[in-house]
Design an enzyme around this catalytic site. Structure first.
Site, PDB file in Angstrom:
ATOM      1  N   ASP A 136     -77.195 -74.359   7.984  1.00  0.00           N
ATOM      2  CA  ASP A 136     -76.798 -74.458   6.578  1.00  0.00           C
ATOM      3  C   ASP A 136     -77.267 -75.795   6.019  1.00  0.00           C
ATOM      4  OD1 ASP A 136     -75.609 -73.436   4.279  1.00  0.00           O
ATOM      5  OD2 ASP A 136     -73.736 -74.486   4.647  1.00  0.00           O
ATOM      6  N   HIS A 143     -74.331 -79.513  -6.778  1.00  0.00           N
ATOM      7  CA  HIS A 143     -73.160 -79.402  -5.913  1.00  0.00           C
ATOM      8  C   HIS A 143     -72.914 -80.732  -5.202  1.00  0.00           C
ATOM      9  CE1 HIS A 143     -70.303 -77.804  -3.010  1.00  0.00           C
ATOM     10  NE2 HIS A 143     -71.071 -78.267  -2.026  1.00  0.00           N
ATOM     11  N   GLU A 208     -68.808 -70.723  -1.099  1.00  0.00           N
ATOM     12  CA  GLU A 208     -70.027 -71.461  -1.376  1.00  0.00           C
ATOM     13  C   GLU A 208     -71.116 -70.457  -1.710  1.00  0.00           C
ATOM     14  OE1 GLU A 208     -69.540 -75.748   0.793  1.00  0.00           O
ATOM     15  OE2 GLU A 208     -70.969 -74.334   1.670  1.00  0.00           O
ATOM     16  N   GLU A 210     -74.680 -69.343  -2.060  1.00  0.00           N
ATOM     17  CA  GLU A 210     -75.948 -69.763  -1.478  1.00  0.00           C
ATOM     18  C   GLU A 210     -76.923 -68.596  -1.403  1.00  0.00           C
ATOM     19  OE1 GLU A 210     -75.735 -72.042   2.107  1.00  0.00           O
ATOM     20  OE2 GLU A 210     -73.621 -72.615   1.795  1.00  0.00           O
ATOM     21  N   ASP A 242     -70.830 -69.073   2.312  1.00  0.00           N
ATOM     22  CA  ASP A 242     -70.385 -69.880   3.447  1.00  0.00           C
ATOM     23  C   ASP A 242     -68.943 -70.328   3.184  1.00  0.00           C
ATOM     24  OD1 ASP A 242     -70.753 -71.163   5.920  1.00  0.00           O
ATOM     25  OD2 ASP A 242     -71.161 -73.059   4.930  1.00  0.00           O
ATOM     26  N   ARG A 246     -61.379 -76.272   2.895  1.00  0.00           N
ATOM     27  CA  ARG A 246     -61.571 -77.652   2.448  1.00  0.00           C
ATOM     28  C   ARG A 246     -60.551 -78.613   3.049  1.00  0.00           C
ATOM     29  NH1 ARG A 246     -66.740 -77.283   0.807  1.00  0.00           N
ATOM     30  NH2 ARG A 246     -67.007 -75.793  -0.906  1.00  0.00           N
ATOM     31  N   GLN A 249     -61.692 -79.279   6.503  1.00  0.00           N
ATOM     32  CA  GLN A 249     -62.933 -80.048   6.436  1.00  0.00           C
ATOM     33  C   GLN A 249     -62.660 -81.526   6.164  1.00  0.00           C
ATOM     34  OE1 GLN A 249     -65.652 -78.496   3.523  1.00  0.00           O
ATOM     35  NE2 GLN A 249     -67.318 -79.863   4.075  1.00  0.00           N
ATOM     36  N   LYS A 262     -65.906 -74.429   8.749  1.00  0.00           N
ATOM     37  CA  LYS A 262     -67.033 -73.604   8.339  1.00  0.00           C
ATOM     38  C   LYS A 262     -67.323 -72.448   9.294  1.00  0.00           C
ATOM     39  CE  LYS A 262     -68.791 -76.220   4.896  1.00  0.00           C
ATOM     40  NZ  LYS A 262     -69.233 -75.739   3.581  1.00  0.00           N
ATOM     41  N   THR A 266     -69.056 -66.461   7.767  1.00  0.00           N
ATOM     42  CA  THR A 266     -70.098 -66.530   6.743  1.00  0.00           C
ATOM     43  C   THR A 266     -70.456 -65.097   6.383  1.00  0.00           C
ATOM     44  OG1 THR A 266     -70.991 -68.611   7.619  1.00  0.00           O
ATOM     45  CG2 THR A 266     -72.433 -67.313   6.199  1.00  0.00           C
ATOM     46  N   GLU A 383     -65.511 -77.675  -6.828  1.00  0.00           N
ATOM     47  CA  GLU A 383     -66.097 -78.282  -8.020  1.00  0.00           C
ATOM     48  C   GLU A 383     -65.397 -77.819  -9.291  1.00  0.00           C
ATOM     49  OE1 GLU A 383     -70.655 -78.015  -7.731  1.00  0.00           O
ATOM     50  OE2 GLU A 383     -69.917 -76.658  -6.177  1.00  0.00           O
TER      51      GLU A 383
END
Length: 438
Positions: A136, A143, A208, A210, A242, A246, A249, A262, A266, A383
């Site tokens: 990844d 971002h 996420e 992607e 993904d 948080r 993380q 993570k 996925t 975000e």
């Protein structure tokens, strides 16, 4: 070499599969590859056309293919596409052109080809390939800026960001195809004012947005991939979510980066939209600001800068359990272009192999979260909600800072260019399931 535009991309090309004409994702100009199983059948290769799936295991038994197209259909007929992805690009292109001719309106062999079709609604999709490795990246600069501002407002981008494509190795074993439930992960988390960590389900579960990059032909260990050859190693693209915990993380990522936050899941869309199908949608990579550093020579190609980006529009929508109970439509929370990537896909591939790392057919790369500079197209709740400080109000009246159990998230994408028929990627869907105590 970037794939070229040919007769398979013609805007006036129609199919005798009536649902393909005007289909939002799978017109005859697309023809993506995947692995499916019909009801009571075993997994095998297939091609999406309208609301149907063409069975490549049946096609491989036909006499309607020869040369490179025959070699490619044989490689794609089984339960995994690794051999097909790793075959010569010319053979993949030959198969695509032959399938286009067989599915085109007025094709003389329609009667036989019709026997190869299954209604997609009656089929189950599987992972397209055995994913040996998953990497990844962090190539979405908006971002990176948006997240950096939350934690380092005076210095949101770390010094290396504009010099080197940042990435980390993910967990291939937990990649799942669209529709698989997303079980809320658990792990260690520590509140800023707590004396120590606690263990439990994540309270800050996020998405996420992607693109996934499927590797075609690989490279030998110790043999880098030159930037002008990188496109030859990209077989196609998909959508990729993904999922990110948080709170886990924030506690675990220093000093070695993402781990349990993570690797629990996925989600990818099941169809590989081929590099050949995407040829009309290649565009120039957006110019970097004048003050930004020029990429080092091994990452810089004028041809790649001229056509290394993609005209793909991305979208994220959410439907809570309450919204679905009331038959309310999903609410779009983000829309934006894939051209917001700071690095091209060729640059990601080249950098990955620059130290001699060997890539293999069926390896998967994620671009990293693709976001817009404003709130219209940010690819994560981190975000959008400013780290949970600014809840999003949905049309149902519900609010979200991060995902709750029962929430369904759908990623979608469409490639579009003037004078060509737009093509889509199909859905990339995941629904959050609560963790059941053992």
């Amino acid at each position: 070499m970037i794939p070229h535009i040919d007769e398979t991309h013609a805007a006036d090309l129609a199919s005798w599969v009536s649902t393909a004409n005007g289909h939002p994702d799978f017109p005859i100009q697309n023809l993506p590859f995947g692995i499916f199983s019909p009801r009571h059948g075993q997994p095998r290769g297939g091609v999406a056309i309208g609301d149907q799936i063409l069975d490549l295991s049946l096609a491989a038994r036909s006499t309607l293919f020869e040369g490179g197209a025959k070699d490619a259909v044989d490689a794609a007929a089984g339960p995994l596409l690794n051999a097909f992805l790793g075959g010569p690009a010319q053979e993949r292109s030959a198969l695509r052109r032959r399938l286009s001719a067989l599915l085109a309106a007025g094709a003389p062999d329609r009667a036989e080809v019709e026997t190869w079709l299954y209604p997609a609604v009656d089929c189950r999709m599987h992972l397209p390939a055995r994913i040996g490795d998953y990497t990844d990246f962090y190539a979405g600069i908006h971002h990176a800026l948006n997240v950096g501002i939350l934690f380092r407002p005076d210095n949101p981008l770390l010094p290396n960001y504009k010099h080197v494509p940042i990435g980390y190795h993910g967990r291939a074993s937990s990649v799942r195809v669209s529709g698989a439930p997303v079980v809320r992960p658990q792990g260690q988390r520590k509140a800023p004012d707590a004396e120590g960590p606690e263990f439990g389900p994540s309270q800050r579960l996020d998405i996420e947005l992607e693109l996934g990059v499927w590797i075609g032909q690989g490279n030998a260990l110790g043999q880098p991939i030159a930037i002008d050859a990188a496109d030859q190693h990209i077989a196609g693209l998909c959508l990729l979510n993904d999922w990110s915990a948080r709170d886990l993380q924030a506690w675990e990522y220093q000093p070695l980066g993402p781990f349990l936050a993570k690797n629990f899941m996925t989600t990818i869309s099941p169809w590989i939209v081929t590099a050949e199908a995407l040829a009309p949608f290649r565009i120039a990579q957006p110019a970097r600001p004048a003050e930004d550093p020029t990429p080092l020579p091994y990452l810089l190609s004028q041809a790649d800068q001229a056509r290394g980006a993609y005209a793909i529009d991305l979208e994220v929508a959410i439907a809570t359990a309450a919204m679905r109970d009331r038959d309310e439509p999903a609410f779009t929370i983000a829309q934006g272009p894939a051209s917001n990537l700071y690095w091209t896909l060729a640059q990601l591939v080249t950098h990955h192999a620059s130290n001699g790392c060997d890539l293999n057919p069926g390896d998967l790369l994620g671009t990293g979260t693709i976001s817009t500079p404003d709130d219209s197209g940010v690819g994560s709740f981190l975000e959008l909600t400013r780290g949970g400080q600014k809840p999003v109000t949905l049309p149902s009246g519900e609010t979200r800072t991060f995902l709750q159990d029962g929430d369904l998230v759908r990623l979608s994408a469409r490639a579009a260019a003037l004078g060509f028929v737009s093509i889509g990627f199909g859905d990339c869907v995941g629904q959050i399931a609560s963790r059941v105590a053992a």
